[in-house]
Design a protein around this motif. Structure first.
Motif, mmCIF file in Angstrom:
data_model
loop_
_atom_site.group_PDB
_atom_site.id
_atom_site.type_symbol
_atom_site.label_atom_id
_atom_site.label_comp_id
_atom_site.label_asym_id
_atom_site.label_seq_id
_atom_site.Cartn_x
_atom_site.Cartn_y
_atom_site.Cartn_z
ATOM 1 N N CYS A 208 -6.022 0.476 5.029
ATOM 2 C CA CYS A 208 -6.329 -0.877 5.488
ATOM 3 C C CYS A 208 -5.777 -1.069 6.898
ATOM 4 O O CYS A 208 -4.965 -0.276 7.392
ATOM 5 N N CYS B 34 0.830 -1.203 0.000
ATOM 6 C CA CYS B 34 0.000 0.000 0.000
ATOM 7 C C CYS B 34 0.871 1.262 0.000
ATOM 8 O O CYS B 34 2.018 1.249 0.463
ATOM 9 N N CYS C 283 -1.900 -1.186 7.359
ATOM 10 C CA CYS C 283 -1.223 0.112 7.356
ATOM 11 C C CYS C 283 -1.437 0.842 8.686
ATOM 12 O O CYS C 283 -0.519 1.479 9.201
ATOM 13 N N GLU D 96 0.516 3.851 1.888
ATOM 14 C CA GLU D 96 0.792 4.311 3.250
ATOM 15 C C GLU D 96 2.050 3.644 3.806
ATOM 16 O O GLU D 96 2.915 4.299 4.388
ATOM 17 N N ARG D 97 2.131 2.328 3.636
ATOM 18 C CA ARG D 97 3.308 1.623 4.156
ATOM 19 C C ARG D 97 4.555 1.976 3.357
ATOM 20 O O ARG D 97 5.652 2.045 3.903
HETATM 21 ZN ZN LIG Z 1 -2.788 -0.588 3.504
#
Ligand SMILES: [Zn+2]
Length: 132
Positions: free
Chosen positions: A87, A54, A90, A56-57
């Motif tokens: 999610c 993702c 994250c 965010e990560r």
């Molecule tokens: Zn995520």
């Protein structure tokens, strides 16, 4: 321009680098450190779906690899309709470093809502620090 709008702009720029040929769902994130630095990320998919990461990560890992571990705010933008939330994975990764941080969630028109990470993930997994 407020710092929140600036962070959204950086997230939209990062979204352009998303590699999402399978979902066609492009996500961008901009992470503001406590010291004022911004780290961006976008989602990177893989033909072996489980290897995808993702936005965010991607931003958090970039920041941590640069020596940052204290975060204030994360802005997330996505190509979907309506407000798109991070999610659980994250949220857990963010909580590892900065459980008191805040997140800005946007819709496709960059209307945004702000949430405390603690409200989005009230019970985080933490090795050796379980509460009774
Ligand atoms: Zn995520």
């Amino acid at each position: 321009m407020s710092s929140r709008e600036e962070l959204l702009k950086r997230a939209r720029e990062a979204q352009k680098n998303a590699y999402a040929p399978y979902s066609n769902f492009q996500v961008g994130a901009a992470l503001l450190s406590a010291g004022g630095k911004v780290y961006t990320g976008s989602n990177v998919e893989n033909s072996s779906y489980g290897l995808s990461i993702c936005a965010e990560r991607a931003a958090v890992f970039k920041a941590v690899n640069d020596g940052e571990r204290d975060f204030a705010l994360l802005a997330v933008v996505a190509s979907g309709q309506g407000y798109v939330f991070p999610c659980g994975a994250c949220l857990q990764v963010l909580a590892e470093f900065s459980p008191e941080m805040k997140l800005i969630i946007t819709d496709e028109k960059d209307h945004y809502k702000e949430y405390a990470l603690q409200d989005m993930l009230p019970q985080i997994f933490s090795l050796g620090k379980q509460e009774e």
